[in-house]
Write a protein that holds these residues in place. Structure first.
Motif, PDB file in Angstrom:
ATOM      1  N   GLU A  50      58.875  48.521  42.214  1.00 23.28           N
ATOM      2  CA  GLU A  50      58.466  47.184  41.735  1.00 23.28           C
ATOM      3  C   GLU A  50      57.831  46.390  42.878  1.00 23.28           C
ATOM      4  O   GLU A  50      56.930  45.598  42.671  1.00 23.28           O
ATOM      5  N   LEU A  51      58.216  46.652  44.127  1.00 23.70           N
ATOM      6  CA  LEU A  51      57.573  45.980  45.271  1.00 23.70           C
ATOM      7  C   LEU A  51      56.136  46.512  45.426  1.00 23.70           C
ATOM      8  O   LEU A  51      55.194  45.746  45.649  1.00 23.70           O
ATOM      9  N   LEU A  52      55.972  47.814  45.261  1.00 23.59           N
ATOM     10  CA  LEU A  52      54.628  48.403  45.386  1.00 23.59           C
ATOM     11  C   LEU A  52      53.697  47.816  44.325  1.00 23.59           C
ATOM     12  O   LEU A  52      52.518  47.545  44.590  1.00 23.59           O
ATOM     13  N   VAL A  53      54.238  47.572  43.150  1.00 23.17           N
ATOM     14  CA  VAL A  53      53.435  46.982  42.062  1.00 23.17           C
ATOM     15  C   VAL A  53      53.012  45.562  42.444  1.00 23.17           C
ATOM     16  O   VAL A  53      51.854  45.164  42.267  1.00 23.17           O
ATOM     17  N   ARG A  54      53.954  44.804  43.039  1.00 23.89           N
ATOM     18  CA  ARG A  54      53.607  43.424  43.436  1.00 23.89           C
ATOM     19  C   ARG A  54      52.577  43.420  44.558  1.00 23.89           C
ATOM     20  O   ARG A  54      51.697  42.566  44.608  1.00 23.89           O
ATOM     21  N   VAL A  55      52.660  44.390  45.476  1.00 25.57           N
ATOM     22  CA  VAL A  55      51.668  44.471  46.569  1.00 25.57           C
ATOM     23  C   VAL A  55      50.287  44.689  45.960  1.00 25.57           C
ATOM     24  O   VAL A  55      49.308  44.014  46.316  1.00 25.57           O
TER      25      VAL A  55
END
Ligand SMILES: C=C1C[C@]23C[C@@]1(O)CC[C@H]2[C@@]12CCC[C@@](C)(C(=O)O1)[C@H]2[C@@H]3C(=O)O
Ligand SMILES: O=C(O)CCC(=O)C(=O)O
Ligand SMILES: [Fe+2]
Length: 366
Positions: A79-84
């Motif tokens: 989910e962090l990679l998606v936000r990046v």
């Protein structure tokens, strides 16, 4: 080769229905492309959660033969990679004048614009991007958002969270590589050069956006290169585009784009540290007609003043250091002349037979 463009040329990729002459790359030396996951050419996967001895032997083989692999089991939340990815799309969708205000060039090595090596080619690449030091996110992005505000805060918070996770992962991957070289945990934790590298390594981020391309076979997203650093993590959207060069016969292998899997690429300075044992992989990014692609290269290198040379543990008994001592900036300057000649860069650092005999080359611990 003369440059035909500024570091921060903005080009409206979506406004054209064919590739203009300025962006045509058909005259480049090229190799056939192997589609994703084909037999022996399937890009290897390394699972960090697998702590067995067998896993370390597998990493050794992959680092030597491929110089690149897909990392899973790394613990960085998807989910962090998606936000990046969302934040990069927002940044690079900002109006051209705002991006040009944050241009690379002049006093600014970092900022919006083509990557440094682009200046050594006569053609432009089908991408735009932003380079910055991961430690300076807040000051760097004041150039885009001089007054701060919610968008600025959101962008910086996400990039800093990503940096924290990736820096920690960088240490774990470095320790895994050290294990491959035969170093014990006690040795790594001691006061030697291996510990110094781990404590001081720096991170640069390159945000890349590859717009859809009307004639993808006539353009290139990022031309073939090796990264000069120790190693690079790639965060990519679910659109393939990254390709690794495999030798004998020479061919481009496409790295699959899988949720949460992070490509890792070994760079020139890790090839030097391992006295040539780990392969510094030549790679490039291609574009496609249907979907834009975003990637982040999280490049881990030494501090600017560190003298890099083969580690003692990598200089096998009876052999000598194969590369001379160099700092990262010295290497980047020396490499400038070699960009259009794949694989030539490290020849600059190779110790010749005569020099080796005269023992000019020394290991890093001496
Ligand atoms: C830390 C860096 C490595 C890099 C130059 C840079 O200062 C920032 C971007 C990196 C990159 C990405 C695209 C290819 C490349 C050769 C380039 O021109 O910019 C690499 C550089 C490198 O690995 O030396
Ligand atoms: O977009 C990619 O997958 C590769 C990016 C890259 O190689 C770089 O920024 O150095
Ligand atoms: Fe790269």
């Amino acid at each position: 080769m003369a440059s035909i463009h500024n570091a921060a040329t903005t080009f409206d990729f979506l406004a054209v229905n064919c590739v203009p002459e300025s962006h045509v790359w058909t005259e480049q030396k090229d190799y056939p492309v192997v589609p994703e996951s084909a037999g022996n050419d399937a890009v290897p996967v390394v699972d960090m959660a697998d702590g067995t001895e067998g896993a370390i032997a597998a990493v050794a083989q992959v680092a030597e033969e491929w110089g690149g692999f897909l990392l899973v089991g790394h613990g960085v939340p998807i989910e962090l990679l998606v936000r990046v990815e969302e934040q990069i799309k927002c940044l690079l969708a900002r109006p051209a004048p705002e991006k040009e205000r944050a241009a690379r060039g002049g006093d600014f090595k970092n900022g919006y614009g083509v990557p440094p090596y682009a200046l050594y080619f006569s053609k432009l690449m089908w991408s735009e991007g932003y380079t910055f030091s991961a430690a300076n996110v807040r000051s760097e992005f004041r150039r885009i958002w001089p007054d701060g505000g919610d968008e600025y805060m959101r962008f910086c918070d996400v990039m800093e969270e990503f940096h924290k996770e990736m820096r920690a992962l960088g240490e774990k991957v470095l320790d895994m590589f050290y294990k491959v070289l035969g170093l014990s945990a006690d040795h790594i934790a001691g006061g030697g050069v291996e510990r110094q590298i781990r404590d001081t390594m720096t991170a640069t981020m390159r945000l890349n956006m590859y717009p859809k391309c009307p004639e993808p076979e006539r353009a290139i997203g990022l031309a073939a290169h090796t990264d000069s650093v120790f190693f690079t993590f790639i965060m990519q959207s679910l659109v393939p585009g990254l390709q690794l060069l495999r030798r004998g016969p020479d061919r481009w292998v496409t790295v699959p784009a899988q949720p949460g899997a992070l490509p890792v690429l070994i760079g020139d300075l890790f090839h030097v540290l391992t006295n040539g044992r780990f392969h510094n992989v030549l790679h490039r990014a291609v574009v496609n007609q249907d979907r834009e692609r975003v990637s982040v290269a999280y490049l881990i290198g030494p501090p600017k003043d560190m003298k890099v040379a083969p580690l003692d543990v990598a200089i096998r008994q009876g052999s000598k250091a194969a590369f001379r001592i160099v700092t990262w900036p010295e290497y980047m300057v020396a490499r400038e002349k070699t960009f259009w000649n794949d694989g030539e860069a490290l020849k600059i650092l190779r110790v010749t037979e005569d020099e080796g005999d005269a023992e000019l080359a020394q290991g890093m611990n001496k």
